[in-house]
Design an enzyme around this catalytic site. Structure first.
Site, PDB file in Angstrom:
ATOM      1  N   ASP A  11     -42.316  21.355 -68.155  1.00 15.06           N
ATOM      2  CA  ASP A  11     -43.685  21.228 -67.649  1.00 15.06           C
ATOM      3  C   ASP A  11     -44.541  20.935 -68.882  1.00 15.06           C
ATOM      4  OD1 ASP A  11     -46.344  21.700 -66.960  1.00 15.06           O
ATOM      5  OD2 ASP A  11     -45.912  23.526 -65.807  1.00 15.06           O
ATOM      6  N   TYR A 228     -45.740  35.565 -71.260  1.00 13.68           N
ATOM      7  CA  TYR A 228     -45.699  34.613 -70.154  1.00 13.68           C
ATOM      8  C   TYR A 228     -46.031  33.192 -70.604  1.00 13.68           C
ATOM      9  CZ  TYR A 228     -46.333  32.107 -65.905  1.00 13.68           C
ATOM     10  OH  TYR A 228     -46.204  31.181 -64.919  1.00 13.68           O
ATOM     11  N   LYS A 231     -43.250  29.622 -65.284  1.00 11.03           N
ATOM     12  CA  LYS A 231     -41.990  29.888 -64.587  1.00 11.03           C
ATOM     13  C   LYS A 231     -40.940  28.885 -65.057  1.00 11.03           C
ATOM     14  CE  LYS A 231     -41.515  33.314 -61.876  1.00 11.03           C
ATOM     15  NZ  LYS A 231     -40.435  34.233 -62.199  1.00 11.03           N
ATOM     16  N   ASP A 232     -39.686  29.176 -64.739  1.00 11.22           N
ATOM     17  CA  ASP A 232     -38.608  28.372 -65.301  1.00 11.22           C
ATOM     18  C   ASP A 232     -38.339  27.080 -64.541  1.00 11.22           C
ATOM     19  OD1 ASP A 232     -37.784  30.546 -67.267  1.00 11.22           O
ATOM     20  OD2 ASP A 232     -37.797  31.552 -65.347  1.00 11.22           O
ATOM     21  N   SER A 242     -14.375  14.485 -52.419  1.00 13.87           N
ATOM     22  CA  SER A 242     -13.017  14.399 -52.994  1.00 13.87           C
ATOM     23  C   SER A 242     -12.646  15.612 -53.841  1.00 13.87           C
ATOM     24  CB  SER A 242     -12.874  13.163 -53.885  1.00 13.87           C
ATOM     25  OG  SER A 242     -13.373  12.043 -53.261  1.00 13.87           O
ATOM     26  N   ASP A 286     -50.554  27.538 -54.471  1.00 12.75           N
ATOM     27  CA  ASP A 286     -49.676  26.949 -55.497  1.00 12.75           C
ATOM     28  C   ASP A 286     -48.216  26.868 -55.035  1.00 12.75           C
ATOM     29  OD1 ASP A 286     -51.879  26.657 -57.093  1.00 12.75           O
ATOM     30  OD2 ASP A 286     -51.177  27.967 -58.711  1.00 12.75           O
ATOM     31  N   TYR A 347     -47.788  37.322 -64.909  1.00 11.04           N
ATOM     32  CA  TYR A 347     -49.093  37.447 -65.580  1.00 11.04           C
ATOM     33  C   TYR A 347     -49.611  38.853 -65.352  1.00 11.04           C
ATOM     34  CZ  TYR A 347     -50.038  32.330 -65.151  1.00 11.04           C
ATOM     35  OH  TYR A 347     -50.023  30.982 -65.202  1.00 11.04           O
TER      36      TYR A 347
HETATM   37  P1  13P Z   1     -45.708  26.541 -63.133  1.00 11.42           P
HETATM   38  O1  13P Z   1     -44.655  27.505 -63.649  1.00 11.42           O
HETATM   39  O2  13P Z   1     -45.145  25.545 -62.187  1.00 11.42           O
HETATM   40  O3  13P Z   1     -46.453  25.931 -64.278  1.00 11.42           O
HETATM   41  O4  13P Z   1     -46.714  27.390 -62.252  1.00 11.42           O
HETATM   42  C1  13P Z   1     -47.428  28.425 -62.854  1.00 11.42           C
HETATM   43  C2  13P Z   1     -48.408  29.080 -61.960  1.00 11.42           C
HETATM   44  O5  13P Z   1     -49.090  29.937 -62.416  1.00 11.42           O
HETATM   45  C3  13P Z   1     -48.527  28.706 -60.540  1.00 11.42           C
HETATM   46  O6  13P Z   1     -49.512  29.462 -59.899  1.00 11.42           O
HETATM   47 MG    MG Z   2     -43.745  24.103 -62.575  1.00  8.15          MG
HETATM   48 MG    MG Z   3     -47.522  24.395 -64.820  1.00 12.14          MG
END
Ligand code: 13P
Ligand code: MG
Ligand code: MG
Ligand code: 13P
EC number: 3.1.3.11
Length: 379
Positions: A11, A228, A231-232, A242, A286, A347
């Protein structure tokens, strides 16, 4: 021909917020990767986006852990970050934890999944790519693909799969891994991989000949950086047909959404929604977490594809189910189990609030012996 398939993702800035990638950023990453193809460093490259993450799918003959290949990805993400910074994209350079490349991209922020194999007469592979979740999101579908005959008929029907598969499981806290054989050690395997906050499947091998079948990215960014940093948002490579599960057997687990960790602020539980490339833009709270499936036929190292495999009305019901599951969880708001338990929250303000209010905690007589906190002397 022995081919290495390397998928490296990061990212490097979101458009808008954490919801997608700006086309100019994506183009710059593509340009840099294509230069490496022109220079003969890689054989081919395909660039994928899922939410605010970009993945470079590369073929080459340099084996896994090649610093030359890792550097291609690093440079592409660095250059893309420059564009992201210029456009003031959200969290520009979010996953690049270091300023300079030091030989191996592992531990520097980007996620990585690589495998080397002899290219078969026909080599169908699927690259799964998820946003707003963590690598353990693959535990359940990998179990179903490679160990559950109710999902994968081939485990029963295909003689070359009938002996089963070997799962390599990583403890993301200690960095130790263990290989477990299925079907005979299935229940032991599930003890671990059902505990998704700690264990994730790193790779799967065919038992008959130890041939590599699947590899996942298993970085835990928050543990790597000590704080933090996002996310991964993992990738997963699966070889199909096959002697491996058929394409449809590999996709089938995604038709029945399950809960994963991630979503808003990386601190919630939510359903993993299988979507087409164009629908991989998580905007509701999100999320909910998304996964795309990019299919390729590899031909003399060339990536024929991608074919957008979840772009199929047969997955519409899964998307509806995931929306319904999302509704149920959203009703819980900031309450668990929608919110993750404290140790998993990314967070978290909890330590700060605890510190601020620590003197206001008073012992309540609950009838049990006093539990001494750290530093206190027992009476
Ligand atoms: P990402 O890990 O996709 O950057 O998302 C972070 C986030 O805080 C989403 O609310
Ligand atoms: Mg992301
Ligand atoms: Mg992001
Ligand atoms: P075909 O007979 O179309 O090759 O399909 C075989 C198969 O594996 C279907 O899952």
């Amino acid at each position: 021909m022995k081919i290495t398939l390397s998928v490296i993702k990061a990212d490097i800035g979101g458009f808008v917020g954490h919801s997608s990638v700006h086309p100019e950023v994506l183009n710059r990453v593509k340009e840099v990767a294509l230069e490496a193809k022109d220079n003969g460093i890689i054989k081919d490259v395909s660039v994928l986006a899922c939410g605010d993450d970009i993945a470079l799918v590369m073929t080459h003959t340099k084996g896994i852990d090649s610093s030359e290949i890792h550097e291609v990805a690093w440079n592409a993400f660095k250059e893309g970050t420059e564009v992201a910074k210029k456009l003031k994209m959200y969290g520009a350079g979010q996953d690049l934890l270091s300023d300079a490349f030091s030989g191996n991209i592992k531990g520097m922020g980007p996620g990585i999944a690589e495998m080397e194999f002899e290219e078969r007469k026909s080599e169908p592979v699927i690259v799964f790519f998820a946003d707003k979740t963590s690598p353990s999101a693959w535990n359940l579908p990998l179990y179903e693909m490679f160990a559950d005959p109710m999902n994968t008929a081939g485990l029963v029907i295909d003689p070359s799969m009938h002996e089963g598969f070997i799962f390599e499981v990583l403890d993301v806290y200690t960095g130790m891994s263990i290989k477990l054989n299925t079907p005979e050690e299935l229940y032991d395997l599930l003890v671990f991989i059902g505990a998704t906050s700690r264990y994730c499947v790193k790779a799967v091998y065919r038992k008959k000949d130890r041939e590599i079948a699947a590899v996942a990215s298993t970085q835990k960014l928050s543990l790597m950086a000590g704080r933090y940093v996002g996310k991964d948002d993992p990738v997963l490579i699966v070889r199909c047909q096959s002697g491996f599960p058929a394409v449809g057997e590999v996709l089938e687990p995604f038709a029945r959404p399950w809960f994963v960790e991630g979503w808003m602020r990386g601190s919630h539980t939510g359903p993993l929604m299988p979507v087409s490339f164009s629908q991989a833009k998580p905007t509701r709270f999100d999320g909910p977490p998304r996964v795309i499936a990019a299919g390729y036929q590899i031909c003399e190292g060339e990536l024929i594809g991608p074919s957008d495999l979840f772009d199929d009305p047969a997955f519409d019901q899964a998307r509806l189910d995931a929306s319904l599951m999302a509704n149920y969880l959203r009703r819980q708001g900031i309450f668990e189990p929608h919110r993750l338990p404290p140790e998993e929250m990314e967070y978290t303000t909890l330590p700060k609030v605890l510190e601020k209010l620590k003197d206001r905690f008073k012992l309540v007589d609950t009838g049990r012996p006093k539990i001494h906190t750290e530093g206190e002397v027992a009476e």
